[in-house]
Design an enzyme around this catalytic site. Sequence first.
Site, mmCIF file in Angstrom:
data_model
loop_
_atom_site.group_PDB
_atom_site.id
_atom_site.type_symbol
_atom_site.label_atom_id
_atom_site.label_comp_id
_atom_site.label_asym_id
_atom_site.label_seq_id
_atom_site.Cartn_x
_atom_site.Cartn_y
_atom_site.Cartn_z
ATOM 1 N N HIS A 1 0.875 -1.174 0.000
ATOM 2 C CA HIS A 1 0.000 0.000 0.000
ATOM 3 C C HIS A 1 0.914 1.227 0.000
ATOM 4 O O HIS A 1 1.827 1.327 0.839
ATOM 5 C CB HIS A 1 -0.846 0.036 1.270
ATOM 6 C CG HIS A 1 -2.004 -0.930 1.265
ATOM 7 N ND1 HIS A 1 -1.860 -2.277 1.057
ATOM 8 C CD2 HIS A 1 -3.337 -0.715 1.449
ATOM 9 C CE1 HIS A 1 -3.053 -2.854 1.112
ATOM 10 N NE2 HIS A 1 -3.971 -1.933 1.350
ATOM 11 N N GLU B 1 -1.881 6.077 -0.522
ATOM 12 C CA GLU B 1 -3.313 6.117 -0.166
ATOM 13 C C GLU B 1 -3.506 7.413 0.640
ATOM 14 O O GLU B 1 -4.210 8.319 0.222
ATOM 15 C CB GLU B 1 -3.679 4.878 0.656
ATOM 16 C CG GLU B 1 -5.142 4.816 1.088
ATOM 17 C CD GLU B 1 -5.448 3.589 1.959
ATOM 18 O OE1 GLU B 1 -4.518 3.015 2.550
ATOM 19 O OE2 GLU B 1 -6.660 3.232 2.049
HETATM 20 N N1 ADE Z 1 -5.855 -2.674 5.936
HETATM 21 C C1 ADE Z 1 -7.065 -2.982 5.475
HETATM 22 N N2 ADE Z 1 -7.483 -2.059 4.603
HETATM 23 C C2 ADE Z 1 -6.496 -1.133 4.499
HETATM 24 C C3 ADE Z 1 -6.310 0.044 3.744
HETATM 25 N N3 ADE Z 1 -7.239 0.510 2.919
HETATM 26 N N4 ADE Z 1 -5.173 0.736 3.917
HETATM 27 C C4 ADE Z 1 -4.233 0.294 4.733
HETATM 28 N N5 ADE Z 1 -4.352 -0.812 5.460
HETATM 29 C C5 ADE Z 1 -5.464 -1.541 5.338
HETATM 30 ZN ZN ZN Z 2 -6.023 -2.244 1.184
#
Ligand code: ADE
Ligand code: ZN
Length: 336
Positions: free
Chosen positions: A195, A198
């Site tokens: 990730h 975000e």
């Molecule tokens: N764990 C579950 N969903 C998540 C997300 N959108 N961003 C980071 N960690 C996560």
């Molecule tokens: Zn995620």
Amino acid sequence: MLKKLVSTLPKAELHMHIEGSLEPEMMFRLAQRNQIELPYPDVDSIRRAYQFDCLQDFLDLYYQGMSVLQTEQDYHDLAWAYLQKCHEQNVVHTEIFFDPQGHTCRGVTFETVMNGLCAALDKAGNELGITHRLIMCFLRHLEEDDAFSTLEMSEPWRERITGIGLDSSELGHPPSKFKRVFERAADMGFRRVAHAGEEGPPEYVQEALELLKVHRVDHGNRSLESRNLVERLAASRMPMTVCPQSNLRLAVVKDMRDHPIRDMLNAGLNASIHSDDPAYFGGYINENFYALIDAIDLTSNEIMQLVKNGFKSSFLPREDIQRHLAAVDTVMDKIL
Ligand code: ADE
Ligand code: ZN
């Protein structure tokens, strides 16, 4: 007609946390089965609590929710419910994230989690024809050492786990914190995703590429703030797994009409659509497409592109990807 197209197309889901598919009804049932007290009187009040201003708001409830998962049967039931949803929505291949540390920290063993998940995944392969990969994510708010021990615990399961990921609280926990863990995992032959972008800045996406050597970027929305980075991501056709309803519910976008998916495709980015945590964000993969159809008039061509990008970005062998792409073309011809 476009919604019919979406629901009929075979799809690959590449960004879905199995713990985030825990629907309030099952949360309640498992809490009763395991004699765990939830801070909610009923299912409706759980749903009402799902109002988030940021990622951390959500994560607090997500970790609390997963505490009802205790036995192999619980993990099996959780995964089986998601896989039945996949079947209903024509998801034919799914690469599932799970968070081992969210369970081992409560005394549930790695083996319990794996036995339960694998039993459901094998049944879905046999009975529903759904293929899968498993990706274990490290919780980035925890220390490097904890990730290393988790990597060690996965050793006996090497054949069942295809990749590693990085999730949880992004801000303040840059990819660089896990550079050495990802290097070790690469030596062990794991595929790598993370990730990034975000809530975190474009520099975190850059670190994921350069330090973690990821095969996919999960989310990546904030990459759009850096023209250089966009050019680099586009030139390498780096897969980006985008989750529109998650973006809306976690205030990454203010309104679905502002969702950048069209800009991403127009910039040449290899984006695909996924559900992230479907039980918390209002829907599974099809609902994520529907939300874009309603908000930004996603076209049939964009839908096809996004669905094909999903298969092309998967960890399936080339021949399987080709077969799925041909099936997408067949449905496109039939429906349009
Ligand atoms: N764990 C579950 N969903 C998540 C997300 N959108 N961003 C980071 N960690 C996560
Ligand atoms: Zn995620």
